[in-house]
Scaffold this active site. Structure first.
Site, mmCIF file in Angstrom:
data_model
loop_
_atom_site.group_PDB
_atom_site.id
_atom_site.type_symbol
_atom_site.label_atom_id
_atom_site.label_comp_id
_atom_site.label_asym_id
_atom_site.label_seq_id
_atom_site.Cartn_x
_atom_site.Cartn_y
_atom_site.Cartn_z
ATOM 1 N NE ARG A 88 6.360 4.892 1.095
ATOM 2 C CZ ARG A 88 5.317 5.599 0.275
ATOM 3 N NH1 ARG A 88 4.943 6.886 0.681
ATOM 4 N NH2 ARG A 88 4.178 4.587 -0.297
ATOM 5 N NE ARG A 127 -4.577 2.121 -4.377
ATOM 6 C CZ ARG A 127 -3.862 2.508 -3.638
ATOM 7 N NH1 ARG A 127 -4.171 2.746 -2.148
ATOM 8 N NH2 ARG A 127 -2.411 2.976 -3.587
HETATM 9 P P1 AMP Z 1 2.136 6.667 -2.326
HETATM 10 O O1 AMP Z 1 0.967 7.321 -3.055
HETATM 11 O O2 AMP Z 1 2.338 7.224 -1.055
HETATM 12 O O3 AMP Z 1 1.814 5.257 -2.118
HETATM 13 O O4 AMP Z 1 3.379 6.777 -3.095
HETATM 14 C C1 AMP Z 1 3.670 6.245 -4.389
HETATM 15 C C2 AMP Z 1 5.207 6.149 -4.682
HETATM 16 O O5 AMP Z 1 5.723 7.487 -4.574
HETATM 17 C C3 AMP Z 1 5.827 5.246 -3.510
HETATM 18 O O6 AMP Z 1 5.471 3.881 -4.012
HETATM 19 C C4 AMP Z 1 7.359 5.807 -3.927
HETATM 20 O O7 AMP Z 1 7.946 5.297 -4.929
HETATM 21 C C5 AMP Z 1 7.202 7.100 -3.973
HETATM 22 N N1 AMP Z 1 6.987 7.965 -2.604
HETATM 23 C C6 AMP Z 1 5.952 8.681 -2.105
HETATM 24 N N2 AMP Z 1 6.367 9.151 -0.882
HETATM 25 C C7 AMP Z 1 7.816 8.779 -0.494
HETATM 26 C C8 AMP Z 1 8.824 8.945 0.310
HETATM 27 N N3 AMP Z 1 8.357 9.453 1.529
HETATM 28 N N4 AMP Z 1 9.959 8.483 0.114
HETATM 29 C C9 AMP Z 1 10.154 7.919 -1.138
HETATM 30 N N5 AMP Z 1 9.485 7.458 -2.016
HETATM 31 C C10 AMP Z 1 8.144 7.986 -1.582
#
Ligand code: AMP
Length: 213
Positions: A88, A127
């Site tokens: 990310r 969602r």
């Molecule tokens: P997601 O379910 O992929 O949308 O992730 C939810 C939250 O987890 C994000 O908004 C970030 O706060 C954290 N997160 C997930 N993947 C990452 C990553 N690769 N780097 C940093 N934070 C992450």
């Protein structure tokens, strides 16, 4: 097969990643899911990650990288994986490239699931996630059979804190600032492919599978 899914939060990359994983028999690795499992189990990592996630911010690279490298070491990653929500940041992407290079390996493809911000805001507002098993639904696009109940386990459905409107706006801002540059990063590596994420789930999947042929 080693694949990275790119796209804004709510673009549907998680859904597509799960479909790819099932069709090609590779694990679907979502850093968001791993963080949420840690939060649910009350681990130290979960506690640290939650402070950032609830504000729509990224978890620091150091924590995220330690977590993902540990996951790559598991046996099921031997034939590849589909990454959802990682990398990310450019620093994460570089760390991934380097760790693969050290094993004479490289990613095969980065797939950008492209969806405009307006559609993202509409999608994320609807969602719902199961508090028990994490199963995800959408009030319009993928409604559960019984309103408010999970189809998979019967658990209660609720809005994740990070799907609340203010948090969604913050997450989109963070996406544009920190994650969107990965599109150019993977374009320069010659492995970027883009699909139109505004289409129906199955049409998007057909576009993706066509990329592998
Ligand atoms: P997601 O379910 O992929 O949308 O992730 C939810 C939250 O987890 C994000 O908004 C970030 O706060 C954290 N997160 C997930 N993947 C990452 C990553 N690769 N780097 C940093 N934070 C992450």
């Amino acid at each position: 097969m080693k694949i990275v899914m790119l796209g804004a939060p709510g673009a549907g990359k998680g859904t597509q990643a799960k479909m790819i994983a099932a069709k090609y028999g590779i694990p679907h690795i979502s850093t968001g899911d791993i963080f949420r499992a840690n939060i649910k189990n009350g681990t130290e990592l979960g506690e640290k990650a939650k402070q950032y996630m609830d504000q729509g911010l990224l978890v620091p690279d150091e924590l995220t990288l330690a977590l993902i490298m540990d996951r790559f070491a598991k046996d099921d990653c031997a034939n590849g994986y589909v990454l959802d929500g990682f990398p990310r940041t450019i620093a994460q992407a570089e760390a991934l490239t380097e760790s693969l290079k050290a094993q004479n390996d490289a990613l095969d493809m980065a797939i950008d699931v492209d969806v405009p911000d307006e559609d993202i805001i509409e999608r994320m507002g609807g969602r719902r996630a199961c508090v028990a098993c994490g199963g995800t639904f959408h009030v319009l696009f993928n409604p559960p059979r019984v309103s408010g109940k999970c189809d998979l386990c019967g658990g209660e459905l609720s809005i994740r804190k990070d799907d609340l409107p203010e948090t969604v706006k913050k997450r989109l801002m963070v996406y544009h600032e920190q994650t969107q540059p990965l599109i150019d990063y993977y374009k320069a590596e010659g492995i970027l492919r883009t699909v139109d994420g505004t289409k129906d789930v199955n049409e998007v999947f057909a576009e993706i599978t066509a990329l592998f042929e």
